[in-house]
Design a protein around this motif. Structure first.
Motif, PDB file in Angstrom:
ATOM      1  N   ARG A  68     -10.198  -3.213   3.437  1.00  0.00           N
ATOM      2  CA  ARG A  68      -9.476  -2.489   2.407  1.00  0.00           C
ATOM      3  C   ARG A  68      -8.189  -1.601   2.415  1.00  0.00           C
ATOM      4  N   THR A  69      -7.525  -1.050   1.188  1.00  0.00           N
ATOM      5  CA  THR A  69      -6.565  -1.296   0.726  1.00  0.00           C
ATOM      6  C   THR A  69      -5.844   0.363   1.183  1.00  0.00           C
ATOM      7  N   LEU A  70      -4.538   0.496   1.898  1.00  0.00           N
ATOM      8  CA  LEU A  70      -4.421   1.559   2.143  1.00  0.00           C
ATOM      9  C   LEU A  70      -4.445   2.852   1.844  1.00  0.00           C
ATOM     10  N   LEU A  71      -5.001   2.821  -0.078  1.00  0.00           N
ATOM     11  CA  LEU A  71      -5.269   4.114  -0.801  1.00  0.00           C
ATOM     12  C   LEU A  71      -6.043   4.224   0.451  1.00  0.00           C
ATOM     13  N   GLU A  72      -7.555   2.986  -0.518  1.00  0.00           N
ATOM     14  CA  GLU A  72      -9.253   3.402   0.035  1.00  0.00           C
ATOM     15  C   GLU A  72      -9.258   4.267   1.657  1.00  0.00           C
ATOM     16  N   ALA A  73      -8.316   3.785   2.576  1.00  0.00           N
ATOM     17  CA  ALA A  73      -8.451   4.364   4.157  1.00  0.00           C
ATOM     18  C   ALA A  73      -7.791   5.640   3.720  1.00  0.00           C
ATOM     19  N   CYS A  74      -6.777   5.979   2.902  1.00  0.00           N
ATOM     20  CA  CYS A  74      -6.586   7.225   2.905  1.00  0.00           C
ATOM     21  C   CYS A  74      -7.562   8.646   1.734  1.00  0.00           C
ATOM     22  N   ARG A  75      -7.977   7.021   1.353  1.00  0.00           N
ATOM     23  CA  ARG A  75      -9.254   8.351   0.394  1.00  0.00           C
ATOM     24  C   ARG A  75     -10.378   8.931   1.851  1.00  0.00           C
ATOM     25  N   GLU A  76     -10.520   7.644   2.913  1.00  0.00           N
ATOM     26  CA  GLU A  76     -11.401   7.366   3.456  1.00  0.00           C
ATOM     27  C   GLU A  76     -11.342   8.986   4.670  1.00  0.00           C
ATOM     28  N   ASN A  77      -9.985   8.806   4.270  1.00  0.00           N
ATOM     29  CA  ASN A  77      -9.518   9.896   5.565  1.00  0.00           C
ATOM     30  C   ASN A  77      -9.218  11.057   4.964  1.00  0.00           C
ATOM     31  N   GLY A  78      -9.474  11.808   4.013  1.00  0.00           N
ATOM     32  CA  GLY A  78      -8.776  12.870   3.416  1.00  0.00           C
ATOM     33  C   GLY A  78      -7.499  12.729   3.280  1.00  0.00           C
ATOM     34  N   ILE A  79      -6.621  12.219   3.231  1.00  0.00           N
ATOM     35  CA  ILE A  79      -5.490  12.317   2.632  1.00  0.00           C
ATOM     36  C   ILE A  79      -5.694  11.636   1.261  1.00  0.00           C
ATOM     37  N   GLN A  80      -4.035  13.133   0.715  1.00  0.00           N
ATOM     38  CA  GLN A  80      -4.218  12.459  -0.931  1.00  0.00           C
ATOM     39  C   GLN A  80      -2.915  11.438  -1.659  1.00  0.00           C
ATOM     40  N   ILE A  81      -3.574  10.771  -1.944  1.00  0.00           N
ATOM     41  CA  ILE A  81      -2.472   9.954  -2.894  1.00  0.00           C
ATOM     42  C   ILE A  81      -2.656  10.141  -3.935  1.00  0.00           C
ATOM     43  N   PRO A  82      -1.269  10.292  -4.916  1.00  0.00           N
ATOM     44  CA  PRO A  82      -1.478   9.918  -7.136  1.00  0.00           C
ATOM     45  C   PRO A  82      -1.574   9.104  -7.100  1.00  0.00           C
ATOM     46  N   THR A  83      -2.914   8.821  -7.946  1.00  0.00           N
ATOM     47  CA  THR A  83      -2.369   8.365  -8.346  1.00  0.00           C
ATOM     48  C   THR A  83      -2.892   7.684 -10.215  1.00  0.00           C
ATOM     49  N   LEU A  84      -2.506   6.920 -10.903  1.00  0.00           N
ATOM     50  CA  LEU A  84      -2.422   7.453 -12.597  1.00  0.00           C
ATOM     51  C   LEU A  84      -2.549   5.849 -13.267  1.00  0.00           C
ATOM     52  N   CYS A  85      -2.295   4.291 -12.091  1.00  0.00           N
ATOM     53  CA  CYS A  85      -3.301   2.906 -12.815  1.00  0.00           C
ATOM     54  C   CYS A  85      -3.780   2.373 -12.012  1.00  0.00           C
ATOM     55  N   TYR A  86      -4.955   3.206 -11.499  1.00  0.00           N
ATOM     56  CA  TYR A  86      -5.535   2.982 -10.073  1.00  0.00           C
ATOM     57  C   TYR A  86      -7.061   3.704 -11.352  1.00  0.00           C
ATOM     58  N   HIS A  87      -8.119   2.645 -10.844  1.00  0.00           N
ATOM     59  CA  HIS A  87      -9.125   2.788 -10.842  1.00  0.00           C
ATOM     60  C   HIS A  87     -10.580   1.796 -10.074  1.00  0.00           C
ATOM     61  N   PRO A  88     -11.576   2.205  -9.289  1.00  0.00           N
ATOM     62  CA  PRO A  88     -11.627   2.382  -7.568  1.00  0.00           C
ATOM     63  C   PRO A  88     -12.801   0.596  -8.600  1.00  0.00           C
ATOM     64  N   ALA A  89     -12.861   1.494  -9.628  1.00  0.00           N
ATOM     65  CA  ALA A  89     -13.820   0.007 -10.240  1.00  0.00           C
ATOM     66  C   ALA A  89     -12.787  -0.987 -10.656  1.00  0.00           C
ATOM     67  N   LEU A  90     -12.251  -1.178 -10.960  1.00  0.00           N
ATOM     68  CA  LEU A  90     -10.641  -2.257 -11.190  1.00  0.00           C
ATOM     69  C   LEU A  90     -10.459  -2.851 -10.022  1.00  0.00           C
ATOM     70  N   GLU A  91      -9.832  -4.215 -10.407  1.00  0.00           N
ATOM     71  CA  GLU A  91      -8.930  -4.858  -9.317  1.00  0.00           C
ATOM     72  C   GLU A  91      -7.726  -4.157  -9.213  1.00  0.00           C
ATOM     73  N   PRO A  92      -7.084  -3.577  -8.610  1.00  0.00           N
ATOM     74  CA  PRO A  92      -5.526  -3.256  -8.369  1.00  0.00           C
ATOM     75  C   PRO A  92      -4.800  -4.319  -9.258  1.00  0.00           C
ATOM     76  N   TYR A  93      -3.927  -3.059  -9.651  1.00  0.00           N
ATOM     77  CA  TYR A  93      -2.459  -3.154 -10.508  1.00  0.00           C
ATOM     78  C   TYR A  93      -1.759  -2.978  -9.781  1.00  0.00           C
ATOM     79  N   GLY A  94      -1.474  -2.366  -9.369  1.00  0.00           N
ATOM     80  CA  GLY A  94       0.055  -1.242  -9.053  1.00  0.00           C
ATOM     81  C   GLY A  94       1.197  -1.585  -9.605  1.00  0.00           C
ATOM     82  N   ALA A  95       0.964  -1.314 -11.031  1.00  0.00           N
ATOM     83  CA  ALA A  95       2.279  -1.028 -11.530  1.00  0.00           C
ATOM     84  C   ALA A  95       3.242   0.714 -12.576  1.00  0.00           C
ATOM     85  N   CYS A  96       1.576   1.377 -12.016  1.00  0.00           N
ATOM     86  CA  CYS A  96       2.436   3.014 -11.919  1.00  0.00           C
ATOM     87  C   CYS A  96       3.253   3.522 -10.650  1.00  0.00           C
TER      88      CYS A  96
END
Lengths: 161, 619, 238
Positions: free
Chosen positions: C17-45
């Motif tokens: 799991r990525t940190l983002l996924e773990a956070c979202r599963e535990n209700g911790i909000q993290i802003p994203t822009l270039c992330y989409h759950p259906a796509l490979e992580p990109y890490g650009a924004c």
């Protein structure tokens, strides 16, 4: 055009270039034509079975590739740090004024392409200009004028036959 | 990977060593590095051969005429050294050759006017080993550069080449090789300084059969050219290091990723690979040990970011050279998804030396945490431009004044820029810093790949920072926001300052932006791109303030803040500047003082550079 | 299971799991822009940066979307350093996005009202690469790519002409977070603004959506009968 396509096809069929990557193909084609004709991108993609969009991204990302034909003479000015502190910006200024084009473009008569390069590794001899593969070190704006004059004279001679 | 050690074939060594005349054989060595070639050294070996034929002395004298790799002292090129005595001639031209043959080779006398003159003492120096530039160096990696013909594997072997490989394959299990490299303390010479042995171990431990090693020869730091010189001058040592590394890591294939701007290095490497294959050092069943390994060459296509490991891998795979987030590290998932170990040219070239002379010997050079030697390219405003190899921990002062011969034209030293576009400036008050990874980083610079550019009092530090920012901004791949937009924002701010349009708060903005770009960027390029700006602000903040508040450029460099004018008392009215001004901004009559029209003047400096009477003033 | 601490809470995550996924599963909000759950992580924004602490190392910022959960890792998702960094990144997005409502709104969430540096030309494309990656990873066509480098990077079909391979499926339009890519639909002719050739508008053979291009229907010709037999057809009323 037909000749270009058949030459590109020869390169595409060259097995020594492998099937792994488009870059060696582009290097060959760029070496032969000094630019990548659009047909080359299409033929290489067909051969390697990769999307054209990827080839176009690669062709526009790397500075070694050009999608436009270059001038008859290529002038490359080294902009490395050592050349910079020894006056390459003045040299570039001078050549841009003399040729009437900015770095990265070709003169209207297609005689010269002016380009810059980030360090050729001959730092002790800076500033360096490479004209058609030939290095000239310790250049000054005056020396660059002389170089241009020499090329122009030989061009005139050629035209007169 | 077979750990069982089988007897190693010795044949190639014996036959080659017999055929070769040995290092002490009389020879004329001509530097064939790119620098000396530019100055015309290629014509020299031909001229020597012709002269030998003309005088018909080849048979009686039995002198070898060799074109070697870069000697390092590029400023004095073309260089010719007569061995074994070591007589060194500088700035040799083809017309000097008959005299050298006649008087030195046959007559045994020294030609005074071809000798190098020490700019400090004014003395002529006869022998290479007595030249201060070489005297204070410790040439471990570059030792053979001026001695052997890099196009002949026999010469490398005669100097003990490939014996480290032989030792490794016949007596050392892979783990022991890794332990030896760990014990040597060797740290990655590409810039970041990660311990090499640990990097190898990480890759070796991956439970995958197919592994790769890569030699990172994408030397993109503008102002550094030691990797090129090693590959041009001694390509076999790089290969030997790679073969040993591949054996230790368990890789079957290796690649050298090399800039296409280095045609001579590519040529010598290609030849070296072919020769190593013919002689059984590469290919299947190397030295009959059961170990297989092959090396290929991949050309870089002009993208500085490809020096970053993951971008380099993307480039070899035929994609755009964009880095990807790590982890996974290349040691886990690298080229084509397989464990991959990437090291710099200098790191690979250090490996055979460590094996041959022992980890302890290597670890004793340098300091506790930075062992071995480091190669710097000493360039910019310095008397002795060239490549120097020194023990880690040497003081910057020794490097600049003892080896570099100080600053030319009696100018003051202002700063040493170390580490290129990722590095920082070291000012005069820190000249006594000992050059090692930790001390440099404490001063806001980095070891980097060894570019060392000396700036004298005439260099404007704001303009210098702007230069590096222009470079990184152009070389940013554009994937992540902080690097793509942030470097552009920093550059625009610097350009404004240099144009005299700076405003209060700009310096604070640059610091804030710089710090966050460093923390947020995806790869090493962005994470270090602000360094040249931050370090010049740290040490030369007053120059920034002079540009912004006083609207002057103290070094008289920034075009937006200077004006050119004629000093009437000095001007003889010779018309030279008038004719040479590209903008026709100068007017005047013969033998009367000229005038510069400030509205037409583009401050290109042409008039000042052509004026013989010191009549152009910059204010 | 991997154990880590996020914002002083002990959290368990499955390996990989990525940190983002773990956070979202535990209700911790993290802003994203270039992330989409259906796509490979990109890490650009870099908007999703979080601060991580590992034993003996000083803390550093990493992109939560791409960083894997590691045993014993201590993560702060909203520390001072994180906030400072997101503010600067948001300001940099605003440098070209000052005319784009989505970017202006995002920046003001981080308290950024004005960009100190503005690009001469406003642009609502933020090079997040979602369209390019969706076209490649989901649609499988790769009609567009990110061309050029650095500040000149942009989304484009080959040769910067309309793409003959684009099927006009509209995935890029849907996934674009700033409305940069638009569907142009004039008089029944359908095209993806900037990218595709014009196609006749048609009803989708799978889901009966009316906004599908005829090219898309041609492409799925062979698969529709299979799809129908597996009961995934949306055209239930026949």
């Amino acid at each position: 055009m037909q000749k270009i396509i058949s030459e590109i096809n020869d390169i595409v069929q060259d097995e020594a270039l492998g099937k792994g990557s488009i870059i060696p193909y582009f290097e060959e084609i760029q070496g032969r034509f000094r630019y990548l004709p659009p047909e080359a991108l299409i033929l290489v993609c067909e051969h390697l079975n990769i999307p054209l969009s990827q080839a176009y991204a690669v062709a526009t990302f790397y500075h070694a590739f050009s999608l436009r034909p270059k001038g008859k003479h290529c002038m490359n000015i080294c902009m490395g740090t050592a050349c910079h502190v020894r006056g390459s910006p003045q040299l570039l200024d001078r050549l841009e004024t003399k040729l009437g084009v900015k770095a990265g473009s070709t003169t209207r008569d297609k005689l010269f392409t002016l380009e810059t390069v980030n360090c050729l590794g001959a730092c002790a001899l800076g500033p360096i200009v490479v004209i058609d593969g030939e290095y000239s070190g310790q250049m000054t704006p005056q020396k660059s004028d002389a170089l241009l004059r020499r090329i122009m004279r030989s061009e005139e001679k050629e035209q007169r036959g | 990977m077979a750990n069982i050690i089988s007897p190693v074939e010795l044949d190639p060594f014996e036959t080659i060593q017999e055929a070769f005349k040995g290092p002490d054989h009389p020879s004329i060595t001509i530097c064939g590095g790119t620098g000396c070639r530019v100055l015309g050294s290629e014509k020299l070996s031909e001229a020597f051969r012709e002269e030998f034929n003309r005088q018909n002395i080849q048979a009686t004298l039995d002198f070898d005429i060799k074109t070697t790799g870069c000697h390092g002292f590029c400023e004095q090129g073309p260089l010719v050294v007569i061995r074994p005595s070591g007589i060194m001639y500088a700035h040799v031209a083809a017309k000097d050759v008959p005299e050298i043959v006649e008087r030195t080779i046959i007559g045994g006398e020294i030609i005074d006017c071809l000798l190098y003159m020490d700019p400090q003492s004014g003395e002529k120096i006869e022998h290479e080993q007595d030249v201060p530039f070489y005297q204070f160096q410790q040439r471990v990696i570059l030792d053979l550069n001026g001695l052997i013909d890099p196009q002949k594997i026999e010469e490398y072997i005669a100097e003990g080449g490939y014996t480290a490989l032989q030792t490794v394959l016949s007596t050392m299990p892979p783990e022991q090789v890794i332990d030896e490299i760990k014990a040597s303390g060797l740290r990655g010479r590409g810039g970041a300084g990660f311990p090499t042995g640990y990097k190898w171990e990480l890759c070796r431990k991956q439970p995958v059969d197919v592994k790769y090693i890569i030699c990172n020869a994408d030397e993109g730091d503008p102002g550094a050219y030691m990797d090129r010189s090693i590959m041009e001058g001694n390509p076999h040592r790089v290969l030997e290091g790679m073969i040993i590394g591949a054996y230790a890591i368990g890789a079957q294939t290796g690649y050298v990723y090399i800039r296409n701007e280095y045609p001579l290095a590519v040529k010598h490497l290609r030849e070296a690979i072919a020769q190593a294959e013919t002689n059984g050092f590469l290919g299947r069943n190397i030295l009959k040990s059961g170990f297989d390994f092959s090396v290929g060459i991949k050309l870089g296509s002009g993208a500085f970011v490809c020096g970053e490991e993951t971008a380099l891998i993307a480039s070899i795979e035929g994609r755009v050279g964009e880095p990807r987030p790590r982890p996974p590290f290349p040691a886990e998932k690298g080229l084509w998804g397989k464990p991959t170990n990437i090291n710099n040219v200098k790191s690979w070239a250090s490996v055979p030396i460590i094996i041959k002379r022992g980890a302890d010997w290597f670890a004793n050079i340098g300091t506790g945490t930075s062992t071995g030697t480091m190669i710097f390219s000493l360039v910019g405003n310095i008397n002795n431009t060239g490549l120097v190899e020194v023990p880690m921990g040497i003081s910057l002062r020794d490097l600049i004044y003892n080896i570099g011969g100080g600053i030319p034209n009696g100018k003051e030293f202002k700063a040493a820029q170390i580490g290129g576009p990722s590095g920082g400036c070291i000012p005069a008050e820190h000249l006594d810093v000992h050059i090692d990874y930790e001390s440099l980083s404490a001063l806001g610079a980095i070891m980097g790949s060894g570019g060392l550019v000396i700036a004298d009092e005439d260099v404007c530090m704001v303009d210098f920072a702007r230069y590096f920012m222009t470079f990184t901004q152009e070389e940013s791949c554009g994937k992540c926001v902080p690097c793509r937009v942030g470097t552009k924002a920093m550059l625009s701010t610097l350009e404004r300052i240099c144009n005299g349009e700076g405003k209060p708060g700009d310096v604070e903005y640059l610091i804030e932006l710089g710090e966050e770009i460093k923390r947020a960027s995806l790869c090493g390029l962005g994470q270090t791109a602000p360094n040249p700006v931050l370090s010049t602000i740290r040490y030369f903040r007053q120059e920034y303030e002079a540009h912004i508040i006083d609207e002057t450029c103290p070094s008289k460099v920034c075009k937006g803040l200077i004006t050119y004018s004629v000093i009437p008392e000095n001007c003889t009215g010779c018309m030279v500047c008038l004719r040479d001004c590209p903008e026709n901004a100068i007017s005047g009559e013969k033998q009367k003082p000229h005038q510069i029209d400030v509205n037409l003047c583009t401050r290109c400096g042409m008039c000042k550079s052509v004026c013989k009477f010191d009549a152009i003033m910059v204010t | 299971m991997i154990h880590l601490t996020i914002d002083d809470k002990s959290i368990e995550a499955t390996a990989g799991r990525t940190l983002l996924e773990a956070c979202r599963e535990n209700g911790i909000q993290i802003p994203t822009l270039c992330y989409h759950p259906a796509l490979e992580p990109y890490g650009a924004c870099r908007l999703c940066v979080v601060e991580i602490y590992k034993e003996e190392q000083s803390s550093r910022l990493v992109a939560a979307c791409a960083y894997p959960c590691e045993e014993g890792l201590n993560v702060k998702t909203n520390s001072k350093a994180v906030q400072r960094n997101r503010r600067v990144v948001a300001e940099l997005l605003l440098a070209s996005g000052y005319d784009t409502p989505e970017i202006v709104a995002l920046a003001s969430e981080f308290g950024v009202k004005e960009a100190r540096y503005k690009m001469p030309q406003a642009d609502s494309c933020i090079i997040c690469g979602l369209c390019v990656r969706a076209c490649k990873e989901i649609v499988g066509i790769s009609a567009i790519s990110l061309i050029n480098r650095g500040i000149n990077k942009k989304v484009s079909p080959p040769f910067e002409e309309t793409s003959p391979t684009c099927i006009g499926c509209g995935t890029c339009v849907l996934i674009c977070p700033t409305g940069y890519i638009k569907l142009r639909d004039v008089f029944g002719s359908h095209s993806i603004h900037r990218y595709s050739s014009d196609y006749d508008r048609a009803q989708c053979r799978i889901c009966s959506d009316l906004n599908m291009s005829s090219k898309f229907n041609q492409l799925i010709e062979g698969v529709t009968s299979d799809a129908a037999s597996y009961g995934i057809s949306g055209d239930q009323n026949g």
